[in-house]
Design an enzyme around this catalytic site. Structure first.
Site, short mmCIF file in Angstrom:
data_model
loop_
_atom_site.label_atom_id
_atom_site.label_comp_id
_atom_site.label_asym_id
_atom_site.label_seq_id
_atom_site.Cartn_x
_atom_site.Cartn_y
_atom_site.Cartn_z
N PHE A 1 44.98 38.04 50.22
CA PHE A 1 43.84 37.11 50.14
C PHE A 1 43.48 36.59 51.53
O PHE A 1 44.31 36.61 52.44
CB PHE A 1 44.20 35.92 49.24
N ARG B 1 30.10 41.62 36.97
CA ARG B 1 30.47 41.43 38.39
C ARG B 1 29.31 41.76 39.32
O ARG B 1 29.21 41.25 40.43
CB ARG B 1 31.70 42.30 38.72
N ILE C 1 35.04 38.70 47.63
CA ILE C 1 35.20 38.60 46.17
C ILE C 1 36.43 39.45 45.86
O ILE C 1 36.57 40.57 46.37
CB ILE C 1 33.93 39.09 45.42
N SER C 2 37.33 38.91 45.04
CA SER C 2 38.60 39.60 44.80
C SER C 2 38.41 40.88 43.99
O SER C 2 37.39 41.07 43.32
CB SER C 2 39.56 38.69 44.04
N GLN C 3 39.45 41.70 44.05
CA GLN C 3 39.49 42.95 43.29
C GLN C 3 39.54 42.61 41.79
O GLN C 3 40.33 41.76 41.38
CB GLN C 3 40.78 43.65 43.72
#
Ligand code: SAH
Length: 217
Positions: free
Chosen positions: A207, A38, A64-66
């Site tokens: 989101f 990541r 950027i998502s968790q």
């Protein structure tokens, strides 16, 4: 040098431990998340927080998502090795990179050319060759590549977009966050059966919104 290696492997162990403790248990998903670093998807001041289980800002005011949400969504999509997958919302490219490890072919689309251009170069550097990146309005899907075995939407829609549903194969699955952008959204799993669509609510998420049309940047 040795110290650095052991710090890196400690950080990776912690990263994977957190994923497991939050319910990411699918071995293939965990392997993909072990392999895709990541840290390579976050540049600038937030880079040092890449291994924390938090969403982080990327360019174009997106996120950027968790990692645990990426893991749980990927697990829910149940990607198979022969699958052709569409992702709507390329963002940093992290989710697409994870999908690339599990599927035969991934198509990903974003409305920001800054992001699609950046991710295109990044995937060349990372030798990820089964992902095609498109600049466009993901609400329209990719009719020329449809139908898809799996579709993952990584921006919140008010309803599961009907054009995307029409691009799903019978037997296929779509995962989409549904709800207003500034309030509670739920992740919805839609399975297309011969007789119609079956909806299941998975868990609450947050989101950025799915926005129609192309962005200027
Ligand atoms: N999957 C990404 C995170 C997505 S953030 C990752 O792994 O980093 C949501 C993304 O959806 C943003 O990049 C935003 O530009 C994009 N997006 C929003 N509306 C869109 C639309 N209509 N078509 C394509 N992309 C869209």
């Amino acid at each position: 040098m040795q110290q650095l290696e052991s710090d890196n492997s400690k950080r990776l162990m912690q990263f994977l431990y957190t994923l497991r403790s939050r319910g990411v248990l699918d071995t293939n998903v965990l392997l993909a998340m072990e392999k895709i670093d990541r840290g390579q998807f976050i540049k600038g001041p937030f880079a040092e927080r890449a291994y924390e289980d938090v969403p982080l800002p990327i360019s174009c005011a997106q996120t950027i998502s968790q990692p645990s949400v990426v893991g749980l969504m990927t697990q829910a999509l149940n990607v198979q090795p022969r699958d052709k997958v569409l992702e709507v919302g390329t963002g940093s490219g992290y989710q697409a990179a994870i999908l690339s490890q599990l599927a035969r072919r991934v198509y990903t689309i974003d409305r920001h050319s800054t992001l699609t251009n950046y991710v295109e170069k990044l995937f060349l550097d990372l030798n990820i060759s089964n992902v095609t990146i498109f600049l466009g309005d993901g609400c329209l899907g990719l009719p020329e590549q449809a139908p898809f075995d799996k579709i993952m939407v990584t921006a919140a829609a008010e309803d599961p977009p009907s054009i995307l549903l029409s691009q799903l194969k019978v037997g296929g699955t779509m995962i989409v966050p549904v709800g207003q952008s500034d309030s509670i959204q739920n992740l919805i799993k839609v399975v297309r059966e011969e007789s119609g669509f079956v909806y299941e609510e998975l868990f609450p998420v947050r989101f950025v919104p799915l926005v129609e049309g192309l962005s200027k940047n």
